[in-house]
Enzyme design. Structure first.
Site, mmCIF file in Angstrom:
data_model
loop_
_atom_site.group_PDB
_atom_site.id
_atom_site.type_symbol
_atom_site.label_atom_id
_atom_site.label_comp_id
_atom_site.label_asym_id
_atom_site.label_seq_id
_atom_site.Cartn_x
_atom_site.Cartn_y
_atom_site.Cartn_z
ATOM 1 N N GLY A 42 77.882 -2.533 33.696
ATOM 2 C CA GLY A 42 78.054 -2.281 32.359
ATOM 3 C C GLY A 42 79.300 -3.219 32.148
ATOM 4 N N VAL A 76 83.159 -5.264 27.119
ATOM 5 C CA VAL A 76 84.854 -5.456 27.024
ATOM 6 C C VAL A 76 85.305 -4.241 27.991
ATOM 7 C CG1 VAL A 76 87.010 -5.386 25.796
ATOM 8 C CG2 VAL A 76 84.928 -6.416 24.992
ATOM 9 N N GLY A 79 84.141 -2.154 30.089
ATOM 10 C CA GLY A 79 83.836 -2.409 31.730
ATOM 11 C C GLY A 79 84.591 -3.395 32.376
ATOM 12 N N ARG A 94 72.667 -5.237 33.223
ATOM 13 C CA ARG A 94 71.272 -5.443 33.206
ATOM 14 C C ARG A 94 70.996 -7.043 32.782
ATOM 15 N NH1 ARG A 94 67.601 -1.408 29.759
ATOM 16 N NH2 ARG A 94 69.044 0.101 30.748
ATOM 17 N N THR A 95 71.804 -7.588 32.026
ATOM 18 C CA THR A 95 71.645 -8.839 31.857
ATOM 19 C C THR A 95 72.529 -9.566 32.625
ATOM 20 O OG1 THR A 95 71.479 -8.570 29.454
ATOM 21 C CG2 THR A 95 71.954 -10.783 30.092
ATOM 22 N N ALA A 142 76.229 5.164 25.072
ATOM 23 C CA ALA A 142 75.767 6.733 25.352
ATOM 24 C C ALA A 142 74.445 6.989 24.856
ATOM 25 C CB ALA A 142 76.945 7.457 24.574
ATOM 26 N N SER A 147 90.112 6.618 27.043
ATOM 27 C CA SER A 147 90.492 6.201 25.758
ATOM 28 C C SER A 147 91.758 5.134 26.108
ATOM 29 C CB SER A 147 91.055 7.303 24.947
ATOM 30 O OG SER A 147 91.851 6.859 23.979
ATOM 31 N N LYS A 191 87.487 14.603 25.118
ATOM 32 C CA LYS A 191 87.575 13.237 24.816
ATOM 33 C C LYS A 191 86.838 13.200 23.397
ATOM 34 C CE LYS A 191 87.808 8.638 24.789
ATOM 35 N NZ LYS A 191 86.767 8.210 23.717
ATOM 36 N N GLU A 215 91.824 11.318 16.420
ATOM 37 C CA GLU A 215 92.049 9.961 15.954
ATOM 38 C C GLU A 215 91.464 9.888 14.738
ATOM 39 O OE1 GLU A 215 89.692 6.012 17.546
ATOM 40 O OE2 GLU A 215 90.644 7.068 19.157
ATOM 41 N N TYR A 216 90.239 10.220 14.391
ATOM 42 C CA TYR A 216 89.913 10.136 12.978
ATOM 43 C C TYR A 216 90.906 10.463 11.831
ATOM 44 C CZ TYR A 216 84.753 8.783 13.765
ATOM 45 O OH TYR A 216 83.747 8.108 14.117
#
Length: 482
Positions: free
Chosen positions: A10, A13, A15, A34-35, A77, A129, A183, A190-191
């Site tokens: 993956g 950004v 990864g 995958r791509t 996810a 995070s 997490k 965070e919200y």
């Protein structure tokens, strides 16, 4: 030839930056996407000149890994994680480790931990995070899953994690979905933090009439005290950033907020476990309301509200706003920790609450000086029921509540919405109330549904039903759960 210490699938950004972080710390990393064109782009770009190894198939990828193989997934996810697990399993052996570093729902991690264990594979669900910068320079990592896997991934995780006072912002959280649950709560907090900051900004802008330069200066000043945090710091930067025409860029951004679901998951789990996570719930709903942009435009034309304007000393009210923000932040974390405690009891997790605060002190989005105080609270009392019972936080909220109340009252008078400030205050007043009006509510439930009630003059656990109308009968419904 097997030569890579770990493999990562993956190359978005997060990864890419985690791979570069691992490489910087001396680990050999194999990568796959995958791509596969992304593999070539990465190898020819950011990974050029490194020891990173690109692969163009799952078979080639797993063949590059030293045994026991360590494979980390940084993919979307949900079903995508399961599809990659299915692709990888035929190429893995007993004792190999699968790591999901995405924002997976903790229940999915529970399921995957059990399912892979049946095949001899050790699964880790690691909450990560810090965003792009954290992934590259050092994130906060919250691993859970199969405890047998921890000694096999500890060296990599703690090497690449952020460090505060020499300690890595990463440690084992617990079995099954514990890491992803923690997490999830982090993201819920965070919200809440972001909504509280937005309400302070909105009050300064609409209520006090401050310009962006003045507001930026306020947040910069707050970032030097008890509110010192990553989110306060970036808010000061944002308010000072101007577009090409010299207008503050933030005023050109559409006021319709997005979300990826972790805040919603936090609220749903709080409802499932019966925890009053009111502030985070309001933060989620505030985003939902903001998304109704066109409908709010119609409402603005049709619905009346207060026409009053602010009178008084703006500097004085800025101080009250700081108090409201600090007190509400304490409530947000208190509620988040209540949720983790209840989840730990339900799932049999042995969570280290002070250790969680330590993991959040660096690298992550909610990192702040405030977390040191939480860590100390749980060092003093590992069995602390609520942060509000700790001397430091109790005294802090006592000192801040007068200003907090002034802000909520004035916001109501001015017609400025403050759902997070207001709900936090309502929770605080409800939590400190020895008697709430739920006695009347229970009478109502028994009146219309024979749901029974308990009495203050009888032992807890005894349930009673009253024939309120004289013709309702003596048969009651099932008892209720608290």
């Amino acid at each position: 030839m097997s030569q890579a210490d770990i493999g990562l699938i993956g190359l978005a950004v997060m990864g890419q930056n985690l791979v570069l972080n691992m490489n910087d710390h001396g680990f050999s990393v194999a990568v796959f996407n995958r791509t596969t064109a992304k593999v070539d782009e990465f190898m020819a770009g950011p990974a050029k000149g490194t020891k990173i190894i690109g692969a163009h198939s799952i078979e080639e990828f797993t063949g590059l890994l030293k045994k026991p193989r360590r494979v980390m997934l940084m993919v979307k996810a949900g079903p995508v994680v399961d599809s990659f697990i299915d692709l990888l399993l035929p190429h893995l052996e007993r004792g190999d480790i699968l790591i999901d570093g995405g924002n997976s729902l903790y229940a999915d991690t529970d399921r995957r931990t059990r399912a892979t264990a049946e095949k001899g594979i050790l699964f880790v669900g690691a909450g990560i995070s810090g965003g792009e910068e954290g992934a590259r320079q050092g994130p906060s990592i919250m691993p859970g899953g199969n405890p047998e896997a921890w000694p096999l991934v500890k060296d990599i995780f703690q090497s690449i994690a952020a460090r505060v006072d020499g300690a890595p912002c990463c440690d084992w959280v617990g079995e099954g979905g514990a890491g992803h649950f923690v997490k999830m709560v982090h993201n819920g907090i965070e919200y809440g933090d972001m909504q509280l900051i937005c309400e302070a900004y909105d009050f300064m802008r609409r209520g006090l009439g401050l310009n962006h330069e003045a507001m930026g200066a306020v947040f910069a000043r707050w970032n030097q005290g008890v509110l010192d945090s990553y989110l306060i710091g970036i808010t000061a930067d944002i308010l000072g950033f101007k577009d090409e025409d010299g207008v503050p860029l933030v005023e050109k951004i559409l006021d319709a907020a997005g979300q990826k679901g972790t805040g919603k998951w936090t609220g749903i789990n709080a409802l499932d476990l019966g925890i009053p996570l009111t502030l985070i719930g309001e933060a989620v709903f505030a985003r939902c309301l903001s998304a109704m942009k066109e409908e709010r435009g119609k409402a603005a034309e049709l619905l009346e509200g207060p026409q009053a304007s602010f009178t008084g000393e703006a500097d004085e009210f800025v101080g009250y706003l700081r108090d409201a923000l600090y007190a509400s932040k304490i409530i947000s974390y208190a509620q988040g920790y209540m949720l983790m405690r209840e989840a730990a009891e339900n799932h049999g997790w042995n969570l280290n609450y002070g250790g969680i605060a330590l993991m959040w002190r660096g690298g992550c989005i909610i990192r702040s000086v405030f977390l040191d105080n939480i860590k100390q609270a749980y060092v003093k009392n590992p069995g602390l029921e609520n942060l509000l019972f700790d001397d430091f936080f109790r005294q802090a909220i006592h000192a801040a509540q007068a200003g907090w109340r002034k802000v909520v009252i004035r916001a109501i008078e001015l017609g400025i919405p403050t759902p997070a400030f207001s709900s936090a205050l309502a929770y605080y007043d409800g939590y400190r109330s020895e008697k709430l009006p739920a006695n009347l509510l229970q009478a109502q439930r028994d009146y219309f549904g024979a749901h029974t009630y308990e009495r203050i003059d009888r032992p807890r656990g005894e349930f009673f039903h009253t024939d309120w109308t004289g013709h309702g009968g003596k048969v009651s419904s099932s008892t209720y759960g608290v």
